[in-house]
Design a protein around this motif. Structure first.
Motif, PDB file in Angstrom:
ATOM      1  N   ILE A  73      -5.776   8.383  -1.216  1.00 48.01           N
ATOM      2  CA  ILE A  73      -5.308   7.095  -0.696  1.00 48.01           C
ATOM      3  C   ILE A  73      -3.974   7.378  -0.041  1.00 48.01           C
ATOM      4  CG2 ILE A  73      -4.703   4.727  -1.244  1.00 48.01           C
ATOM      5  CD1 ILE A  73      -6.406   5.076  -3.803  1.00 48.01           C
ATOM      6  N   ASP A  74      -3.948   7.279   1.282  1.00 49.90           N
ATOM      7  CA  ASP A  74      -2.746   7.636   2.020  1.00 49.90           C
ATOM      8  C   ASP A  74      -2.541   6.691   3.192  1.00 49.90           C
ATOM      9  OD1 ASP A  74      -4.606   8.488   3.905  1.00 49.90           O
ATOM     10  OD2 ASP A  74      -4.386  10.596   3.405  1.00 49.90           O
ATOM     11  N   LEU A  75      -1.651   7.058   4.095  1.00 52.72           N
ATOM     12  CA  LEU A  75      -1.295   6.212   5.228  1.00 52.72           C
ATOM     13  C   LEU A  75      -2.485   5.883   6.114  1.00 52.72           C
ATOM     14  CD1 LEU A  75       1.047   4.831   6.704  1.00 52.72           C
ATOM     15  CD2 LEU A  75       1.406   6.949   7.968  1.00 52.72           C
ATOM     16  N   THR A  76      -3.436   6.782   6.219  1.00 49.26           N
ATOM     17  CA  THR A  76      -4.563   6.560   7.129  1.00 49.26           C
ATOM     18  C   THR A  76      -5.567   5.543   6.612  1.00 49.26           C
ATOM     19  OG1 THR A  76      -5.876   8.365   6.193  1.00 49.26           O
ATOM     20  CG2 THR A  76      -4.404   8.914   8.025  1.00 49.26           C
ATOM     21  N   ASN A  77      -5.586   5.282   5.313  1.00 47.77           N
ATOM     22  CA  ASN A  77      -6.616   4.387   4.800  1.00 47.77           C
ATOM     23  C   ASN A  77      -6.133   3.293   3.857  1.00 47.77           C
ATOM     24  OD1 ASN A  77      -6.177   5.754   2.369  1.00 47.77           O
ATOM     25  ND2 ASN A  77      -7.958   7.061   2.598  1.00 47.77           N
ATOM     26  N   SER A  78      -4.864   3.286   3.478  1.00 51.71           N
ATOM     27  CA  SER A  78      -4.401   2.341   2.459  1.00 51.71           C
ATOM     28  C   SER A  78      -4.479   0.880   2.905  1.00 51.71           C
ATOM     29  CB  SER A  78      -2.983   2.683   2.007  1.00 51.71           C
ATOM     30  OG  SER A  78      -2.077   2.601   3.079  1.00 51.71           O
ATOM     31  N   ASP A  79      -4.168   0.591   4.158  1.00 53.47           N
ATOM     32  CA  ASP A  79      -4.237  -0.800   4.616  1.00 53.47           C
ATOM     33  C   ASP A  79      -5.668  -1.306   4.656  1.00 53.47           C
ATOM     34  OD1 ASP A  79      -1.528  -1.240   4.834  1.00 53.47           O
ATOM     35  OD2 ASP A  79      -1.443  -0.623   6.932  1.00 53.47           O
ATOM     36  N   ASP A  80      -6.569  -0.493   5.176  1.00 51.49           N
ATOM     37  CA  ASP A  80      -7.973  -0.876   5.246  1.00 51.49           C
ATOM     38  C   ASP A  80      -8.548  -1.068   3.841  1.00 51.49           C
ATOM     39  OD1 ASP A  80     -10.336  -1.488   6.642  1.00 51.49           O
ATOM     40  OD2 ASP A  80     -11.062   0.568   6.383  1.00 51.49           O
ATOM     41  N   LEU A  81      -8.215  -0.164   2.941  1.00 51.90           N
ATOM     42  CA  LEU A  81      -8.665  -0.281   1.555  1.00 51.90           C
ATOM     43  C   LEU A  81      -8.092  -1.545   0.918  1.00 51.90           C
ATOM     44  CD1 LEU A  81     -10.049   0.797  -0.999  1.00 51.90           C
ATOM     45  CD2 LEU A  81      -7.968   2.126  -1.432  1.00 51.90           C
ATOM     46  N   GLY A  82      -6.821  -1.819   1.158  1.00 50.43           N
ATOM     47  CA  GLY A  82      -6.189  -3.013   0.600  1.00 50.43           C
ATOM     48  C   GLY A  82      -6.852  -4.296   1.078  1.00 50.43           C
ATOM     49  N   ARG A  83      -7.223  -4.331   2.371  1.00 56.38           N
ATOM     50  CA  ARG A  83      -7.926  -5.513   2.893  1.00 56.38           C
ATOM     51  C   ARG A  83      -9.282  -5.674   2.221  1.00 56.38           C
ATOM     52  NH1 ARG A  83      -5.347  -3.870   7.653  1.00 56.38           N
ATOM     53  NH2 ARG A  83      -7.091  -2.531   8.238  1.00 56.38           N
ATOM     54  N   TRP A  84     -10.002  -4.555   2.027  1.00 53.74           N
ATOM     55  CA  TRP A  84     -11.309  -4.632   1.372  1.00 53.74           C
ATOM     56  C   TRP A  84     -11.166  -5.119  -0.070  1.00 53.74           C
ATOM     57  CZ3 TRP A  84     -13.596  -1.836  -2.715  1.00 53.74           C
ATOM     58  CH2 TRP A  84     -14.963  -2.038  -2.870  1.00 53.74           C
ATOM     59  N   LEU A  85     -10.175  -4.620  -0.785  1.00 51.33           N
ATOM     60  CA  LEU A  85      -9.955  -5.047  -2.167  1.00 51.33           C
ATOM     61  C   LEU A  85      -9.573  -6.525  -2.242  1.00 51.33           C
ATOM     62  CD1 LEU A  85      -8.038  -1.949  -3.559  1.00 51.33           C
ATOM     63  CD2 LEU A  85     -10.357  -2.669  -4.183  1.00 51.33           C
ATOM     64  N   ALA A  86      -8.794  -6.990  -1.268  1.00 51.19           N
ATOM     65  CA  ALA A  86      -8.347  -8.389  -1.266  1.00 51.19           C
ATOM     66  C   ALA A  86      -9.500  -9.367  -1.031  1.00 51.19           C
ATOM     67  CB  ALA A  86      -7.271  -8.595  -0.206  1.00 51.19           C
ATOM     68  N   GLU A  87     -10.620  -8.883  -0.504  1.00 54.34           N
ATOM     69  CA  GLU A  87     -11.762  -9.753  -0.258  1.00 54.34           C
ATOM     70  C   GLU A  87     -12.476 -10.168  -1.538  1.00 54.34           C
ATOM     71  OE1 GLU A  87     -14.391  -7.801   2.462  1.00 54.34           O
ATOM     72  OE2 GLU A  87     -12.930  -7.822   4.084  1.00 54.34           O
ATOM     73  N   TRP A  88     -12.217  -9.476  -2.641  1.00 58.36           N
ATOM     74  CA  TRP A  88     -12.868  -9.818  -3.900  1.00 58.36           C
ATOM     75  C   TRP A  88     -12.133 -10.978  -4.541  1.00 58.36           C
ATOM     76  CZ3 TRP A  88     -17.505  -8.095  -5.055  1.00 58.36           C
ATOM     77  CH2 TRP A  88     -17.957  -6.965  -4.390  1.00 58.36           C
ATOM     78  N   HIS A  89     -12.740 -12.134  -4.533  1.00 58.48           N
ATOM     79  CA  HIS A  89     -12.125 -13.338  -5.097  1.00 58.48           C
ATOM     80  C   HIS A  89     -12.660 -13.571  -6.508  1.00 58.48           C
ATOM     81  CE1 HIS A  89     -10.108 -14.341  -1.404  1.00 58.48           C
ATOM     82  NE2 HIS A  89     -11.224 -14.063  -0.758  1.00 58.48           N
ATOM     83  N   VAL A  90     -12.086 -12.827  -7.433  1.00 58.81           N
ATOM     84  CA  VAL A  90     -12.458 -12.920  -8.843  1.00 58.81           C
ATOM     85  C   VAL A  90     -11.191 -13.108  -9.661  1.00 58.81           C
ATOM     86  CG1 VAL A  90     -14.574 -11.558  -8.650  1.00 58.81           C
ATOM     87  CG2 VAL A  90     -12.408 -10.405  -9.068  1.00 58.81           C
TER      88      VAL A  90
END
Length: 156
Positions: A73-90
């Motif tokens: 998890i680094d600069l190239t993928n952290s924002d995209d990963l964070g957006r995907w994680l934020a989509e989980w509304h639990v």
């Protein structure tokens, strides 16, 4: 750091940057299994992947989703990963970091931002930390995170 040493680092990075950019491709998401059949296309996909890392849902109970991260998890993928994680509304999102080989500060910072976003919505972020001491120190520096130890027999 002396100016000459800094220039050398920048020059070394510039010489290898094109190779790095070719190696890293865009993030690709795989549709959740059965998402279209259930009539719920607004659910996030059950997996996320890029060249250096992956994330997948390993368990889902009412109000709780556990996501296992693997790779880097680094600069190239952290924002995209964070957006995907934020989509989980639990109510509770558990992030399992036991298979992460490298966690850059920007990746931990993105998890901290996610924690703040979830807290604002009265939701929780729980982190299952790896055994790697360096990653634990990065998490401690940018925390506080709610660290939970994995139950015996849990996926991962």
């Amino acid at each position: 750091m002396p100016r000459r040493a800094a220039r050398g680092l920048v020059r070394a990075w510039a010489q290898t940057a094109p190779r790095r950019q070719r190696r890293r491709g865009p993030a690709v998401t795989v549709p959740a299994e059965g998402a279209a059949m259930t009539g719920q296309p607004d659910l996030p996909s059950s997996t996320w992947s890029c060249t250096d890392g992956t994330a997948r849902v390993v368990s889902s109970e009412p109000g709780t989703v556990r996501v296992q991260l693997a790779g880097e998890i680094d600069l190239t993928n952290s924002d995209d990963l964070g957006r995907w994680l934020a989509e989980w509304h639990v109510a509770t999102l558990q992030i399992d970091l036991r298979q992460v080989r490298f966690l850059a500060v920007c990746g931990a910072r993105r998890l901290a931002v996610l924690r703040t976003e979830l807290d604002a919505g009265s939701r929780r972020l729980q982190v299952i930390p790896p055994d790697d001491v360096v990653i634990r120190r990065v998490l401690d520096a940018l925390g506080p995170f709610e660290l939970v130890e994995s139950e015996a027999g849990a996926p991962g």
